[in-house]
Design an enzyme around this catalytic site. Structure first.
Site, PDB file in Angstrom:
ATOM      1  N   ASP A 103       0.821  -1.212   0.000  1.00 18.04           N
ATOM      2  CA  ASP A 103       0.000   0.000   0.000  1.00 18.04           C
ATOM      3  C   ASP A 103       0.852   1.258   0.000  1.00 18.04           C
ATOM      4  O   ASP A 103       0.423   2.298  -0.505  1.00 18.04           O
ATOM      5  CB  ASP A 103      -0.983  -0.030   1.175  1.00 18.04           C
ATOM      6  CG  ASP A 103      -2.265  -0.756   0.792  1.00 18.04           C
ATOM      7  OD1 ASP A 103      -2.971  -0.287  -0.115  1.00 18.04           O
ATOM      8  OD2 ASP A 103      -2.545  -1.816   1.368  1.00 18.04           O
ATOM      9  N   GLU A 133      -5.675   3.665  -0.688  1.00 16.88           N
ATOM     10  CA  GLU A 133      -4.376   3.024  -0.425  1.00 16.88           C
ATOM     11  C   GLU A 133      -3.698   3.700   0.776  1.00 16.88           C
ATOM     12  O   GLU A 133      -3.111   3.030   1.629  1.00 16.88           O
ATOM     13  CB  GLU A 133      -3.443   3.092  -1.636  1.00 16.88           C
ATOM     14  CG  GLU A 133      -4.022   2.623  -2.978  1.00 16.88           C
ATOM     15  CD  GLU A 133      -4.368   1.156  -3.066  1.00 16.88           C
ATOM     16  OE1 GLU A 133      -4.617   0.524  -2.024  1.00 16.88           O
ATOM     17  OE2 GLU A 133      -4.407   0.634  -4.195  1.00 16.88           O
ATOM     18  N   HIS A 136      -5.363   2.541   3.849  1.00 16.41           N
ATOM     19  CA  HIS A 136      -4.976   1.176   4.204  1.00 16.41           C
ATOM     20  C   HIS A 136      -3.696   1.188   5.037  1.00 16.41           C
ATOM     21  O   HIS A 136      -3.546   0.419   5.980  1.00 16.41           O
ATOM     22  CB  HIS A 136      -4.793   0.315   2.948  1.00 16.41           C
ATOM     23  CG  HIS A 136      -6.075   0.110   2.192  1.00 16.41           C
ATOM     24  ND1 HIS A 136      -6.117  -0.358   0.895  1.00 16.41           N
ATOM     25  CD2 HIS A 136      -7.366   0.329   2.560  1.00 16.41           C
ATOM     26  CE1 HIS A 136      -7.390  -0.432   0.507  1.00 16.41           C
ATOM     27  NE2 HIS A 136      -8.149  -0.015   1.495  1.00 16.41           N
ATOM     28  N   TYR A 140      -3.045  -0.358   8.833  1.00 20.17           N
ATOM     29  CA  TYR A 140      -1.948  -1.223   9.286  1.00 20.17           C
ATOM     30  C   TYR A 140      -1.302  -0.621  10.527  1.00 20.17           C
ATOM     31  O   TYR A 140      -0.951  -1.336  11.468  1.00 20.17           O
ATOM     32  CB  TYR A 140      -0.885  -1.396   8.186  1.00 20.17           C
ATOM     33  CG  TYR A 140      -1.432  -1.980   6.893  1.00 20.17           C
ATOM     34  CD1 TYR A 140      -2.384  -3.003   6.907  1.00 20.17           C
ATOM     35  CD2 TYR A 140      -1.009  -1.509   5.655  1.00 20.17           C
ATOM     36  CE1 TYR A 140      -2.890  -3.519   5.733  1.00 20.17           C
ATOM     37  CE2 TYR A 140      -1.515  -2.026   4.476  1.00 20.17           C
ATOM     38  CZ  TYR A 140      -2.462  -3.031   4.522  1.00 20.17           C
ATOM     39  OH  TYR A 140      -2.972  -3.533   3.351  1.00 20.17           O
ATOM     40  N   GLU A 200      -2.651  -5.356  -7.519  1.00 17.89           N
ATOM     41  CA  GLU A 200      -4.031  -5.319  -7.022  1.00 17.89           C
ATOM     42  C   GLU A 200      -4.689  -6.690  -7.084  1.00 17.89           C
ATOM     43  O   GLU A 200      -5.502  -7.037  -6.238  1.00 17.89           O
ATOM     44  CB  GLU A 200      -4.890  -4.356  -7.860  1.00 17.89           C
ATOM     45  CG  GLU A 200      -4.382  -2.946  -7.991  1.00 17.89           C
ATOM     46  CD  GLU A 200      -4.590  -2.120  -6.747  1.00 17.89           C
ATOM     47  OE1 GLU A 200      -5.162  -2.627  -5.765  1.00 17.89           O
ATOM     48  OE2 GLU A 200      -4.154  -0.959  -6.753  1.00 17.89           O
ATOM     49  N   HIS A 237     -10.329  -1.853  -6.938  1.00 22.69           N
ATOM     50  CA  HIS A 237      -9.159  -1.441  -7.729  1.00 22.69           C
ATOM     51  C   HIS A 237      -8.897  -2.459  -8.843  1.00 22.69           C
ATOM     52  O   HIS A 237      -8.506  -2.095  -9.950  1.00 22.69           O
ATOM     53  CB  HIS A 237      -7.917  -1.310  -6.834  1.00 22.69           C
ATOM     54  CG  HIS A 237      -8.151  -0.457  -5.620  1.00 22.69           C
ATOM     55  ND1 HIS A 237      -7.285  -0.407  -4.552  1.00 22.69           N
ATOM     56  CD2 HIS A 237      -9.175   0.387  -5.307  1.00 22.69           C
ATOM     57  CE1 HIS A 237      -7.762   0.422  -3.640  1.00 22.69           C
ATOM     58  NE2 HIS A 237      -8.902   0.903  -4.070  1.00 22.69           N
TER      59      HIS A 237
END
Ligand code: FE2
Ligand code: FE2
Length: 360
Positions: A103, A133, A136, A140, A200, A237
């Site tokens: 990402d 992205e 994301h 994390y 992706e 995506h």
């Protein structure tokens, strides 16, 4: 190497890829003048009349997928982390690190691809993709901060520094994008587009499967909830690139042999990394199931862009992980499938369902 030539291919492979000006008063935004690349856009986001109406439906769906990582509960995962085997903990950290890399590199690269797009409705989708992205990465960080003990957190981000297999993996993935930055031609742009599709469509899923597998054993349910939501975003995506690649094959010089070569080396790298970090040490996953799943995915992604499957044996035509569907929540397909090609969605839905298991 076979070059696929047709009347519709307009550009030679060494031609420099054009980046859009910020504002182009002499441009032409009419639908009939519009194209995804090499158009003459003013760069205004004229979205009243669009040539690629599927992109408006896709954008709407991506926006409806909106979610906030911190709203998902990781309480049980904090305890579960210490009930994992050492191998499972190592895999958990390593996969988290790898997904963070994926990402991160997407957040860095999408603007480069987007800067040559001349249809505003496609730019719209890429802008949303970029936002997702980036988010994301934030999810994390939320997992790392919440679940991983403080003395191990930096090691997750730095995993690639000490793990040479991960470092090779990262360099392989980034290399295709870097080629375009170093030498921005029509050929390297097409390669970078295809590399994005591989990322992706292929690189996330053995990682997702690891978390769904833990969830199937009542472990780390909050992590699985986060990953199934990222999974849903990634599938949007994939759909974007499943539309872009066939269009790109009409206008960019390319080699079908090279596409197959890229798919095959992507599969090999993905299996090598997954076998390294998961291998045969995790209940429910083996090197055989990893190979079967990765080749199955590659076949499906090839078919989606109009090419023949690369791996012909019957075992590569089906997923070995269909029993994990309920953890990915991918049976809930109605919303996405029903609305995907329509631009008339008006409802706001905060759903954790991941649609499109068939396409994973
Ligand atoms: Fe992502
Ligand atoms: Fe993505």
């Amino acid at each position: 190497m076979t070059y696929c030539l047709s009347d519709s291919i307009l550009y030679n492979s060494t031609e420099k890829m054009k980046v859009n000006p910020i504002f182009n008063p002499g441009g032409d935004d009419r639908i009939e003048a519009r194209s995804i690349w090499f158009g003459n856009t003013t760069n205004l986001m004229q979205l009243n009349d669009v040539r690629y109406s599927w992109a408006i439906g896709l954008y709407q769906q991506m926006r409806e997928n909106f979610w906030i990582p911190q709203k998902l509960d990781l309480t049980q995962d904090v305890t579960d982390y210490w009930n994992l085997t050492p191998e499972e903990r190592h895999a958990y950290d390593g996969i988290l690190s790898y997904l963070t890399f994926l990402d991160s590199v997407q957040t860095c690269n999408i603007p480069h691809l987007k800067s040559s797009i001349t249809a505003p409705e496609i730019s719209l989708c890429m802008a949303e993709q970029l936002s997702q992205e980036a988010m994301h990465n934030q999810s994390y960080q939320y997992i790392i901060e919440t679940v991983i003990p403080s003395d191990r957190r930096s090691a997750v981000y730095d995993f690639w520094r000490t793990d040479s297999v991960l470092r090779d993996r990262c360099e392989f993935v980034a290399g295709f994008y870097q080629q375009y930055i170093d030498n921005p031609t029509t050929e390297t742009y097409f390669i970078a587009l295809l590399a994005d599709y591989l990322l992706e469509g292929l690189y996330f899923y053995n990682g997702f499967i690891y978390f769904y597998n833990l969830a199937s054993r009542m472990l780390m349910p909050g992590s699985a909830d986060i990953f199934k939501t990222i999974n849903r975003d990634e599938l949007s995506h994939v759909r974007l690139f499943q539309r872009l690649i066939p269009e790109a094959m009409q206008v960019f010089p390319h080699s079908v042999d090279r596409i197959y070569e890229m798919f095959d080396s992507a599969v090999q790298h993905e299996c090598r990394w997954t076998n390294h970090i998961v291998g045969n040490d995790i209940l429910g996953i083996t090197e055989t199931s990893t190979e079967q799943y990765t080749k199955y995915l590659a076949n499906m992604r090839l078919k989606a862009i109009g090419l023949e499957p690369l791996y012909r044996e019957p075992k590569y035509q089906k997923s070995p992980y269909t029993h994990l569907e309920r953890f990915s929540d991918t049976k809930n397909q109605a919303h996405t499938k029903a609305n995907f090609f329509e631009a008339s969605v008006t409802s706001y839905v905060m759903s954790s369902g991941v649609s499109g298991w068939d396409e994973i």
